[in-house]
Design a protein around this motif. Structure first.
Motif, PDB file in Angstrom:
ATOM      1  N   PHE A   1       0.816  -1.167  -0.080  1.00  0.00           N
ATOM      2  CA  PHE A   1       0.020   0.158   0.055  1.00  0.00           C
ATOM      3  C   PHE A   1       0.781   1.125   0.018  1.00  0.00           C
ATOM      4  O   PHE A   1       0.503   1.972  -0.644  1.00  0.00           O
ATOM      5  CB  PHE A   1      -0.914  -0.141   1.184  1.00  0.00           C
ATOM      6  N   PRO A   2       1.956   1.509   1.046  1.00  0.00           N
ATOM      7  CA  PRO A   2       2.630   2.660   0.761  1.00  0.00           C
ATOM      8  C   PRO A   2       3.453   2.917  -0.470  1.00  0.00           C
ATOM      9  O   PRO A   2       3.610   3.772  -0.952  1.00  0.00           O
ATOM     10  CB  PRO A   2       3.606   2.400   1.948  1.00  0.00           C
ATOM     11  N   LEU A   3       3.967   1.728  -1.033  1.00  0.00           N
ATOM     12  CA  LEU A   3       4.455   1.811  -2.379  1.00  0.00           C
ATOM     13  C   LEU A   3       3.631   2.055  -3.387  1.00  0.00           C
ATOM     14  O   LEU A   3       3.857   3.183  -4.194  1.00  0.00           O
ATOM     15  CB  LEU A   3       5.255   0.414  -2.826  1.00  0.00           C
ATOM     16  N   GLN A   4       2.425   1.716  -3.534  1.00  0.00           N
ATOM     17  CA  GLN A   4       1.498   2.045  -4.536  1.00  0.00           C
ATOM     18  C   GLN A   4       1.075   3.287  -4.257  1.00  0.00           C
ATOM     19  O   GLN A   4       0.895   4.366  -5.282  1.00  0.00           O
ATOM     20  CB  GLN A   4       0.211   1.230  -4.310  1.00  0.00           C
ATOM     21  N   LEU A   5       1.034   4.002  -3.044  1.00  0.00           N
ATOM     22  CA  LEU A   5       0.621   5.457  -2.724  1.00  0.00           C
ATOM     23  C   LEU A   5       1.914   6.373  -3.296  1.00  0.00           C
ATOM     24  O   LEU A   5       1.520   7.285  -3.868  1.00  0.00           O
ATOM     25  CB  LEU A   5       0.498   5.843  -1.433  1.00  0.00           C
ATOM     26  N   ASN A   6       3.068   5.917  -3.083  1.00  0.00           N
ATOM     27  CA  ASN A   6       4.169   6.659  -3.512  1.00  0.00           C
ATOM     28  C   ASN A   6       4.305   6.841  -5.093  1.00  0.00           C
ATOM     29  O   ASN A   6       4.547   7.914  -5.538  1.00  0.00           O
ATOM     30  CB  ASN A   6       5.620   5.974  -2.701  1.00  0.00           C
ATOM     31  N   MET A   7       4.041   5.531  -5.654  1.00  0.00           N
ATOM     32  CA  MET A   7       4.036   5.671  -7.104  1.00  0.00           C
ATOM     33  C   MET A   7       2.733   6.588  -7.518  1.00  0.00           C
ATOM     34  O   MET A   7       3.275   7.183  -8.554  1.00  0.00           O
ATOM     35  CB  MET A   7       3.792   4.170  -7.611  1.00  0.00           C
ATOM     36  N   THR A   8       1.937   6.468  -6.906  1.00  0.00           N
ATOM     37  CA  THR A   8       0.522   7.471  -7.442  1.00  0.00           C
ATOM     38  C   THR A   8       1.072   9.028  -7.185  1.00  0.00           C
ATOM     39  O   THR A   8       0.639   9.729  -8.061  1.00  0.00           O
ATOM     40  CB  THR A   8      -0.644   7.212  -6.527  1.00  0.00           C
ATOM     41  N   PHE A   9       1.715   9.175  -6.086  1.00  0.00           N
ATOM     42  CA  PHE A   9       2.264  10.605  -5.764  1.00  0.00           C
ATOM     43  C   PHE A   9       3.204  11.172  -7.276  1.00  0.00           C
ATOM     44  O   PHE A   9       3.097  11.778  -7.667  1.00  0.00           O
ATOM     45  CB  PHE A   9       2.876  10.795  -4.535  1.00  0.00           C
ATOM     46  N   HIS A  10       4.084  10.184  -7.577  1.00  0.00           N
ATOM     47  CA  HIS A  10       5.184  10.633  -8.399  1.00  0.00           C
ATOM     48  C   HIS A  10       4.363  10.632  -9.965  1.00  0.00           C
ATOM     49  O   HIS A  10       4.747  11.713 -10.575  1.00  0.00           O
ATOM     50  CB  HIS A  10       6.116   9.439  -8.462  1.00  0.00           C
ATOM     51  N   LEU A  11       3.596   9.755 -10.107  1.00  0.00           N
ATOM     52  CA  LEU A  11       2.673   9.774 -11.180  1.00  0.00           C
ATOM     53  C   LEU A  11       1.913  11.186 -11.624  1.00  0.00           C
ATOM     54  O   LEU A  11       1.656  11.862 -12.526  1.00  0.00           O
ATOM     55  CB  LEU A  11       1.803   8.799 -11.734  1.00  0.00           C
ATOM     56  N   PHE A  12       1.524  11.607 -10.251  1.00  0.00           N
ATOM     57  CA  PHE A  12       0.833  12.853 -10.145  1.00  0.00           C
ATOM     58  C   PHE A  12       1.575  14.208 -10.461  1.00  0.00           C
ATOM     59  O   PHE A  12       1.224  14.941 -11.124  1.00  0.00           O
ATOM     60  CB  PHE A  12       0.034  13.198  -8.665  1.00  0.00           C
ATOM     61  N   ILE A  13       2.894  14.090  -9.969  1.00  0.00           N
ATOM     62  CA  ILE A  13       3.826  15.011 -10.233  1.00  0.00           C
ATOM     63  C   ILE A  13       4.065  15.166 -11.661  1.00  0.00           C
ATOM     64  O   ILE A  13       4.291  16.174 -12.349  1.00  0.00           O
ATOM     65  CB  ILE A  13       5.069  15.001  -9.204  1.00  0.00           C
ATOM     66  N   VAL A  14       4.160  13.996 -12.288  1.00  0.00           N
ATOM     67  CA  VAL A  14       4.803  13.819 -13.579  1.00  0.00           C
ATOM     68  C   VAL A  14       3.483  14.391 -14.738  1.00  0.00           C
ATOM     69  O   VAL A  14       3.767  15.267 -15.557  1.00  0.00           O
ATOM     70  CB  VAL A  14       5.033  12.651 -14.231  1.00  0.00           C
ATOM     71  N   ALA A  15       2.351  14.002 -13.972  1.00  0.00           N
ATOM     72  CA  ALA A  15       1.193  14.489 -14.942  1.00  0.00           C
ATOM     73  C   ALA A  15       1.139  16.039 -14.898  1.00  0.00           C
ATOM     74  O   ALA A  15       0.707  17.022 -15.877  1.00  0.00           O
ATOM     75  CB  ALA A  15       0.009  13.738 -14.561  1.00  0.00           C
ATOM     76  N   LEU A  16       1.289  16.587 -13.695  1.00  0.00           N
ATOM     77  CA  LEU A  16       1.433  17.978 -13.210  1.00  0.00           C
ATOM     78  C   LEU A  16       2.371  18.841 -14.250  1.00  0.00           C
ATOM     79  O   LEU A  16       2.037  19.851 -14.859  1.00  0.00           O
ATOM     80  CB  LEU A  16       1.494  18.385 -11.789  1.00  0.00           C
ATOM     81  N   ALA A  17       3.380  18.119 -14.250  1.00  0.00           N
ATOM     82  CA  ALA A  17       4.523  18.979 -15.219  1.00  0.00           C
ATOM     83  C   ALA A  17       4.312  18.829 -16.395  1.00  0.00           C
ATOM     84  O   ALA A  17       4.559  19.763 -17.136  1.00  0.00           O
ATOM     85  CB  ALA A  17       5.958  18.108 -14.771  1.00  0.00           C
ATOM     86  N   GLY A  18       3.723  17.485 -16.981  1.00  0.00           N
ATOM     87  CA  GLY A  18       3.208  17.592 -18.507  1.00  0.00           C
ATOM     88  C   GLY A  18       2.122  18.693 -18.709  1.00  0.00           C
ATOM     89  O   GLY A  18       2.020  19.594 -19.811  1.00  0.00           O
ATOM     90  N   ALA A  19       1.194  18.797 -17.908  1.00  0.00           N
ATOM     91  CA  ALA A  19       0.146  19.845 -18.137  1.00  0.00           C
ATOM     92  C   ALA A  19       0.847  21.257 -18.051  1.00  0.00           C
ATOM     93  O   ALA A  19       0.298  22.059 -18.735  1.00  0.00           O
ATOM     94  CB  ALA A  19      -0.941  19.697 -16.950  1.00  0.00           C
ATOM     95  N   GLY A  20       1.774  21.766 -17.092  1.00  0.00           N
ATOM     96  CA  GLY A  20       2.340  22.703 -17.173  1.00  0.00           C
ATOM     97  C   GLY A  20       3.135  22.890 -18.434  1.00  0.00           C
ATOM     98  O   GLY A  20       3.206  24.246 -19.103  1.00  0.00           O
ATOM     99  N   ALA A  21       3.652  21.897 -19.033  1.00  0.00           N
ATOM    100  CA  ALA A  21       4.434  22.091 -20.159  1.00  0.00           C
ATOM    101  C   ALA A  21       3.776  22.239 -21.431  1.00  0.00           C
ATOM    102  O   ALA A  21       3.832  23.103 -22.269  1.00  0.00           O
ATOM    103  CB  ALA A  21       5.489  20.894 -20.365  1.00  0.00           C
ATOM    104  N   ALA A  22       2.548  21.684 -21.285  1.00  0.00           N
ATOM    105  CA  ALA A  22       1.349  21.818 -22.559  1.00  0.00           C
ATOM    106  C   ALA A  22       0.870  23.283 -22.306  1.00  0.00           C
ATOM    107  O   ALA A  22       0.671  23.939 -23.562  1.00  0.00           O
ATOM    108  CB  ALA A  22       0.238  20.868 -22.123  1.00  0.00           C
ATOM    109  N   VAL A  23       0.783  23.887 -21.237  1.00  0.00           N
ATOM    110  CA  VAL A  23       0.316  25.239 -21.254  1.00  0.00           C
ATOM    111  C   VAL A  23       1.094  26.314 -21.697  1.00  0.00           C
ATOM    112  O   VAL A  23       0.791  27.234 -22.432  1.00  0.00           O
ATOM    113  CB  VAL A  23      -0.301  25.717 -19.647  1.00  0.00           C
TER     114      VAL A  23
END
Length: 78
Positions: free
Chosen positions: A3-25
């Motif tokens: 469970f903590p590993l999955q939560l950590n992976m989700t957080f990293h994917l969220f940061i990557v998606a946020l960075a991608g959205a920022g780059a798109a903007v």
């Protein structure tokens, strides 16, 4: 344990998606800036072409008037 590993992976994917959205903007803003600059350049070039056409026509008319008057003066003396 997983469970903590999955939560950590989700957080990293969220940061990557946020960075991608920022780059798109940023990319969209850059595209719009380039688009507006090109539009202004084309608009200015069109106005300059119209100005050059009018200027050349007026110069041609003045040249024609001057040559006509010169011919009239030559004809008046002969």
């Amino acid at each position: 344990m997983w469970f903590p590993l999955q939560l950590n992976m989700t957080f990293h994917l969220f940061i990557v998606a946020l960075a991608g959205a920022g780059a798109a903007v940023i990319a969209m803003v850059h595209y719009l800036m380039v688009l507006s600059a090109n539009w202004a350049y084309v608009k200015d070039a069109c106005r300059m072409q119209k100005y050059e056409d009018i200027k050349s026509k007026e110069e041609q008319e003045l040249h024609d008037i001057h040559s006509t008057r010169s011919k009239e003066r030559l004809n008046a003396y002969t």
